[in-house]
Design an enzyme around this catalytic site. Sequence first.
Site, PDB file in Angstrom:
ATOM      1  N   ASP A 163      14.097   2.944  -4.981  1.00  0.00           N
ATOM      2  CA  ASP A 163      13.188   3.537  -5.945  1.00  0.00           C
ATOM      3  C   ASP A 163      11.817   2.939  -5.725  1.00  0.00           C
ATOM      4  O   ASP A 163      11.685   1.836  -5.179  1.00  0.00           O
ATOM      5  CB  ASP A 163      13.668   3.286  -7.379  1.00  0.00           C
ATOM      6  CG  ASP A 163      13.092   4.297  -8.366  1.00  0.00           C
ATOM      7  OD1 ASP A 163      13.785   5.290  -8.663  1.00  0.00           O
ATOM      8  OD2 ASP A 163      11.938   4.117  -8.819  1.00  0.00           O
ATOM      9  N   ARG A 195       1.416   6.906 -22.734  1.00  0.00           N
ATOM     10  CA  ARG A 195       2.152   5.904 -21.964  1.00  0.00           C
ATOM     11  C   ARG A 195       1.274   4.755 -21.492  1.00  0.00           C
ATOM     12  O   ARG A 195       1.760   3.634 -21.303  1.00  0.00           O
ATOM     13  CB  ARG A 195       2.839   6.559 -20.763  1.00  0.00           C
ATOM     14  CG  ARG A 195       3.974   7.490 -21.155  1.00  0.00           C
ATOM     15  CD  ARG A 195       4.808   7.901 -19.965  1.00  0.00           C
ATOM     16  NE  ARG A 195       5.929   8.749 -20.352  1.00  0.00           N
ATOM     17  CZ  ARG A 195       6.844   9.212 -19.512  1.00  0.00           C
ATOM     18  NH1 ARG A 195       6.770   8.888 -18.215  1.00  0.00           N
ATOM     19  NH2 ARG A 195       7.819   9.974 -19.939  1.00  0.00           N
TER      20      ARG A 195
END
Length: 281
Positions: free
Chosen positions: A139, A30
């Site tokens: 978030d 990633r």
Amino acid sequence: MAEFHRIAAVLLREAGIELTEGKLPLVHSRLSGRLRSLGLRRYSDYCDYIESGDGEAELLEMLSVLTTNVTRFFREPHHFEYLRKHKMPELVAALKSGGRVRVWSAGCASGEEPYTLALTFLQEMPDIARYDFRILASDIDPAILRQAAAGLYPDRSLAQVPEPQRQRYFQPVADRPGCWKVGPEMRALITFRRLNLIGDWPFTRPFDVIMCRNVVIYFGAETKAQVWSRLVEQLRPGGWLITGHSERLSDAAAAATELLYTTTYRRREASSSPKENATCH
């Protein structure tokens, strides 16, 4: 391996998420693109950068890349159905008598959860925007919040949305076949805000319902207990906390609640609740 432990330490400090060594391949895959975009060849240089004063923006990018955002409309639909049948009559009555109702989707990812909450409330009270009702959707990842606020979803994400609700509350995007845009009736009910669950919470007024599903599962045991307790404390007495299917409250949070249904908890009645002298939502 030394660089992995540095990255893991940053993720734990900034987001409360624990990375085991088994996640090394995932972290490598990633972050490799982030190194290429920055023109860096070594992970040690990347660690130096995110830990420097110049790397604040990249730190947010790293958090975005490494945090998992898997969701869909009506995920674990039984939660929404139980909420609709057993909590919403009380909340609708409170609104109609002039009361205030607040719902928090904590760890909202790309927005499907808070929009599903909006759909569930609209199903029972189509004119709910006229009343003192809001959903806070938060978030830690600013990139995923921008995606949530945009409210654009492919057909597959809306697979479990009943066709009448899709036609009423979503708009097809003319130049993007198979793509739908969240309509204004849902948008009017939701405020999106960046918030770190292990950081400061910029509100003091209590919530009637908090949905925090499959977020705390990534924290270590001590952080889990702290976050659960804080969430319960932020509920009104009698308010509900709904967690993920594999998550269980512990310690003080468990003692302060009663289990109503699958991972659905009610805060026990108490003589005191969060102060109601200020709010940001």
